[in-house]
Design a protein around this motif. Structure first.
Motif, mmCIF file in Angstrom:
data_model
loop_
_atom_site.group_PDB
_atom_site.id
_atom_site.type_symbol
_atom_site.label_atom_id
_atom_site.label_comp_id
_atom_site.label_asym_id
_atom_site.label_seq_id
_atom_site.Cartn_x
_atom_site.Cartn_y
_atom_site.Cartn_z
ATOM 1 N N ASP B 55 0.854 -1.185 0.000
ATOM 2 C CA ASP B 55 0.000 0.000 0.000
ATOM 3 C C ASP B 55 0.887 1.230 0.000
ATOM 4 O OD1 ASP B 55 -3.245 0.325 0.929
ATOM 5 O OD2 ASP B 55 -1.975 2.118 0.945
ATOM 6 N N ILE B 56 0.339 2.327 -0.519
ATOM 7 C CA ILE B 56 1.129 3.543 -0.602
ATOM 8 C C ILE B 56 1.080 4.293 0.719
ATOM 9 C CG2 ILE B 56 -0.705 5.068 -1.381
ATOM 10 C CD1 ILE B 56 1.276 6.220 -3.400
ATOM 11 N N ASN B 57 0.120 3.909 1.571
ATOM 12 C CA ASN B 57 -0.138 4.650 2.796
ATOM 13 C C ASN B 57 0.296 3.830 3.998
ATOM 14 O OD1 ASN B 57 -1.364 5.773 5.059
ATOM 15 N ND2 ASN B 57 -3.118 6.520 3.882
ATOM 16 N N LYS B 58 1.220 4.386 4.799
ATOM 17 C CA LYS B 58 1.745 3.628 5.934
ATOM 18 C C LYS B 58 0.661 3.312 6.954
ATOM 19 C CE LYS B 58 5.774 5.582 6.955
ATOM 20 N NZ LYS B 58 6.910 6.113 7.742
ATOM 21 N N GLU B 59 -0.265 4.254 7.120
ATOM 22 C CA GLU B 59 -1.324 4.038 8.108
ATOM 23 C C GLU B 59 -2.175 2.831 7.736
ATOM 24 O OE1 GLU B 59 -1.554 5.756 10.969
ATOM 25 O OE2 GLU B 59 0.356 6.495 10.199
ATOM 26 N N MET B 60 -2.474 2.711 6.442
ATOM 27 C CA MET B 60 -3.276 1.563 5.985
ATOM 28 C C MET B 60 -2.538 0.263 6.290
ATOM 29 S SD MET B 60 -6.187 2.229 4.775
ATOM 30 C CE MET B 60 -6.841 1.220 3.484
ATOM 31 N N ASN B 83 4.205 2.186 -4.250
ATOM 32 C CA ASN B 83 3.303 2.917 -5.134
ATOM 33 C C ASN B 83 2.930 2.003 -6.300
ATOM 34 O OD1 ASN B 83 2.063 4.586 -6.948
ATOM 35 N ND2 ASN B 83 3.640 6.171 -6.919
ATOM 36 N N ALA B 84 1.638 1.853 -6.536
ATOM 37 C CA ALA B 84 1.187 0.940 -7.589
ATOM 38 C C ALA B 84 1.733 1.308 -8.953
ATOM 39 C CB ALA B 84 -0.338 0.900 -7.642
ATOM 40 N N GLU B 85 2.045 2.594 -9.149
ATOM 41 C CA GLU B 85 2.570 3.010 -10.455
ATOM 42 C C GLU B 85 4.046 2.691 -10.590
ATOM 43 O OE1 GLU B 85 1.720 7.094 -10.929
ATOM 44 O OE2 GLU B 85 -0.448 6.855 -10.734
ATOM 45 N N GLU B 86 4.671 2.329 -9.475
ATOM 46 C CA GLU B 86 6.106 2.040 -9.518
ATOM 47 C C GLU B 86 6.415 1.047 -8.408
ATOM 48 O OE1 GLU B 86 8.224 5.723 -9.773
ATOM 49 O OE2 GLU B 86 10.090 4.643 -9.338
ATOM 50 N N TYR B 97 -1.809 -11.164 -8.944
ATOM 51 C CA TYR B 97 -1.807 -9.779 -8.479
ATOM 52 C C TYR B 97 -3.248 -9.380 -8.306
ATOM 53 C CZ TYR B 97 -1.169 -4.643 -9.094
ATOM 54 O OH TYR B 97 -1.178 -3.281 -8.966
ATOM 55 N N THR B 98 -3.646 -9.001 -7.082
ATOM 56 C CA THR B 98 -5.025 -8.567 -6.918
ATOM 57 C C THR B 98 -5.053 -7.141 -6.392
ATOM 58 O OG1 THR B 98 -5.198 -9.253 -4.618
ATOM 59 C CG2 THR B 98 -5.733 -10.900 -6.269
ATOM 60 N N ILE B 99 -6.042 -6.405 -6.827
ATOM 61 C CA ILE B 99 -6.208 -5.040 -6.323
ATOM 62 C C ILE B 99 -7.705 -4.812 -6.133
ATOM 63 C CG2 ILE B 99 -6.079 -4.112 -8.666
ATOM 64 C CD1 ILE B 99 -4.819 -1.575 -7.359
ATOM 65 N N ALA B 100 -8.097 -4.519 -4.906
ATOM 66 C CA ALA B 100 -9.514 -4.401 -4.604
ATOM 67 C C ALA B 100 -9.834 -2.974 -4.157
ATOM 68 C CB ALA B 100 -9.900 -5.383 -3.502
ATOM 69 N N PHE B 101 -10.678 -2.310 -4.912
ATOM 70 C CA PHE B 101 -11.085 -0.931 -4.606
ATOM 71 C C PHE B 101 -9.883 -0.020 -4.452
ATOM 72 C CE2 PHE B 101 -15.247 -2.194 -4.595
ATOM 73 C CZ PHE B 101 -15.509 -3.214 -3.689
ATOM 74 N N GLY B 102 -8.838 -0.331 -5.179
ATOM 75 C CA GLY B 102 -7.643 0.496 -5.063
ATOM 76 C C GLY B 102 -7.301 1.178 -6.365
ATOM 77 N N ILE B 103 -7.622 0.525 -7.478
ATOM 78 C CA ILE B 103 -7.173 1.072 -8.750
ATOM 79 C C ILE B 103 -7.885 2.361 -9.095
ATOM 80 C CG2 ILE B 103 -8.744 -0.058 -10.387
ATOM 81 C CD1 ILE B 103 -6.107 -0.858 -11.906
ATOM 82 N N ARG B 104 -9.009 2.595 -8.449
ATOM 83 C CA ARG B 104 -9.738 3.831 -8.701
ATOM 84 C C ARG B 104 -8.950 5.019 -8.177
ATOM 85 N NH1 ARG B 104 -13.161 2.943 -5.390
ATOM 86 N NH2 ARG B 104 -13.089 4.846 -4.177
ATOM 87 N N ASN B 105 -8.145 4.780 -7.153
ATOM 88 C CA ASN B 105 -7.419 5.870 -6.527
ATOM 89 C C ASN B 105 -6.054 6.115 -7.119
ATOM 90 O OD1 ASN B 105 -9.541 6.076 -4.652
ATOM 91 N ND2 ASN B 105 -8.654 4.400 -3.461
ATOM 92 N N VAL B 106 -5.722 5.337 -8.135
ATOM 93 C CA VAL B 106 -4.416 5.503 -8.770
ATOM 94 C C VAL B 106 -4.524 6.592 -9.831
ATOM 95 C CG1 VAL B 106 -2.777 4.364 -10.274
ATOM 96 C CG2 VAL B 106 -3.739 3.119 -8.353
ATOM 97 N N THR B 107 -3.538 7.477 -9.857
ATOM 98 C CA THR B 107 -3.611 8.600 -10.800
ATOM 99 C C THR B 107 -3.489 8.137 -12.237
ATOM 100 O OG1 THR B 107 -2.035 9.481 -9.208
ATOM 101 C CG2 THR B 107 -2.912 11.008 -10.833
#
Lengths: 266, 211
Positions: B55-60, B83-86, B97-107
């Protein structure tokens, strides 16, 4: 020669074929006879045409380059063929397909491309066997035409053809009951029936059946019956080299011939 | 995190099933063999399977770790900041590779897809769970009504945060629909791309294979 090849995936984007090559777009002929429904298959899927142009991922994929030149369908066939080696251990299941994928250097996740109950594996195997049978019969016919072999009488021909076809099952005989039950699943019945009827057709074709009358149907029904019952007998046969099965087959074919003669006499 | 837990459960149950099947075939096991096979189970219930949660966010990530501890998942999990982009992973590393409700938040969704393609092994599978578009017109209207009238209000009442839930609903509307996302996944190089609508389009699962 009528050869029915079963393709594992319905609505396949066949235009994904030959990534690097042709400019023409091919659309999968959705023959209604080989249409089938996968229960858990994703809904709303429409056969889509792949965009033209060079694929950016050609370069730098290392060992994957060999896959770039074949279609998805061919790769799936290869996976299924490789999976057959694992059937004795894992049965006709997704695990066998996963093991097959691994031997090709793919991740086991590739088995996700197929239905989870191993349907495609069984259908692929049956289709392969039918193709082999056709080739065998074709070769035999050539030999007869070249005068290098005698033309067999019909009952002998039928017996040999059915025996040859059933012998292909022997390596998997332990798991064959499972395979038969998979073929009888409602969503597989259209395909398995298709494969069965085209195989029977092939045998009669090479047996020299030229009929265009009602006999065409009776002949096929009779041979289908013979084939299915012999298959069932084979699954329970424990005699050396399945002698009992072949004897059963001989008797059934003889019965059928007798019936035909009696009918003609009446 | 949640998907990781489900995956671990799945792997464990598959291994148990396999073990059971193996044991069924061996009718005459000595007591020693039987006890050995049970011992193995305790130490390597996952076999070689591992899950990496990124995850890109440490808190998560912290929340995820706490949840894992709470539920008793200790082995086979690693938590990576990225970071999902890198992605901070090498090529051809993962089976799934799974991504759930996360790809919407990727720029840049296309970059995330390309990264997914890169880190997957040949034969590997990409799976994406995300809000999507409802095709049924009646349901669509009801859904819109619910989204814009009810969700932000609930957000305000329960969490004291109208704006975030307004943003959520709007970002869902801006996200590409099923077919478009499917095309994007194909552009990244995936094959056999398909999607499955859940709740007639409110959520969709997209799947693609790296072949």
């Amino acid at each position: 020669v009528r050869c029915q090849l079963y393709s594992p995936q319905r609505a396949l984007q066949v235009s994904a074929v030959l990534r690097r090559v042709s400019d023409e777009q091919k659309k999968e002929p959705l023959a209604s006879s080989s249409q089938q429904e996968f229960d858990s298959h994703p809904t709303d899927h429409q056969p889509e045409q792949e965009p033209q142009g060079p694929r950016p991922s050609y370069t730098g994929q290392g060992g994957q380059e060999s896959e770039d030149y074949e279609s998805e369908e061919q790769l799936q066939h290869r996976i299924l063929t490789a999976a057959l080696d694992f059937v004795p251990e894992h049965g006709w299941t997704a695990e066998a397909i996963a093991e097959g994928a691994k031997t090709l250097g793919l991740s086991a996740a590739a088995a996700g491309m197929f239905h989870s109950d191993g349907s495609e594996l069984v259908l692929h195997f049956v289709s392969q066997c039918n193709t082999k049978l056709s080739e065998l019969l074709e070769q035999e016919q050539k030999l007869v035409q070249l005068g290098e072999a005698e033309k067999k009488p019909t009952d002998q021909f039928l017996r040999d053809a059915v025996e040859a076809r059933l012998r292909m099952v022997i390596p998997y005989i332990e798991n064959w009951p499972q395979a038969v039950s998979i073929l009888l699943l409602p969503h597989n019945i259209p395909s398995s029936l298709n494969l069965l009827t085209s195989m029977i057709d092939d045998i009669w074709h090479y047996a020299g059946d030229q009929s265009t009358d009602f006999n065409w149907y009776t002949r096929r029904a009779v041979l289908t019956g013979i084939y299915n019952t012999t298959e069932l007998v084979m699954m329970q046969d424990s005699s050396p080299d399945f002698e009992e099965t072949w004897r059963f087959l001989e008797n059934r074919v003889a019965d059928a011939m007798n019936m035909g003669n009696t009918a003609n006499q009446v | 995190g949640d998907i990781a837990f489900r995956f671990i459960n799945y792997v464990r149950s598959m291994r148990e099933r396999q073990l059971q099947r193996k044991l069924k075939h061996h009718q005459n096991l000595s007591w020693q063999e039987i006890s050995e096979s049970y011992k193995e189970d305790k130490f390597k219930s996952l076999g070689d399977s591992q899950v990496v949660v990124c995850d890109i966010n440490k808190e998560m990530l912290k929340v995820g770790k706490q949840k894992a501890q709470h539920l008793g998942y200790s082995e086979g999990l690693s938590w990576v900041l990225g970071n999902a982009e890198e992605l901070p992973f090498d090529d051809d590393k993962f089976d799934v590779y799974t991504i759930a409700f996360g790809i919407r938040n990727v720029t840049r969704i296309d970059l995330a897809l390309q990264e997914a393609y890169r880190v997957l092994k040949p034969g590997g599978r990409f799976l994406c769970l995300e809000f999507s578009h409802v095709s049924n017109p009646l349901l669509s209207r009801l859904y819109d009504l619910y989204s814009f009238q009810v969700i932000p209000v609930l957000g305000e009442v329960i969490a004291g945060d109208w704006k975030s839930y307004q943003y959520l609903v709007e970002s869902i509307r801006r996200f590409p629909p099923q077919e478009e996302l499917k095309a994007m996944i194909e552009d990244a190089g995936f094959f056999n791309v398909d999607y499955q609508n859940l709740n007639s389009g409110i959520v969709a699962i997209h799947s693609g294979f790296k072949l």
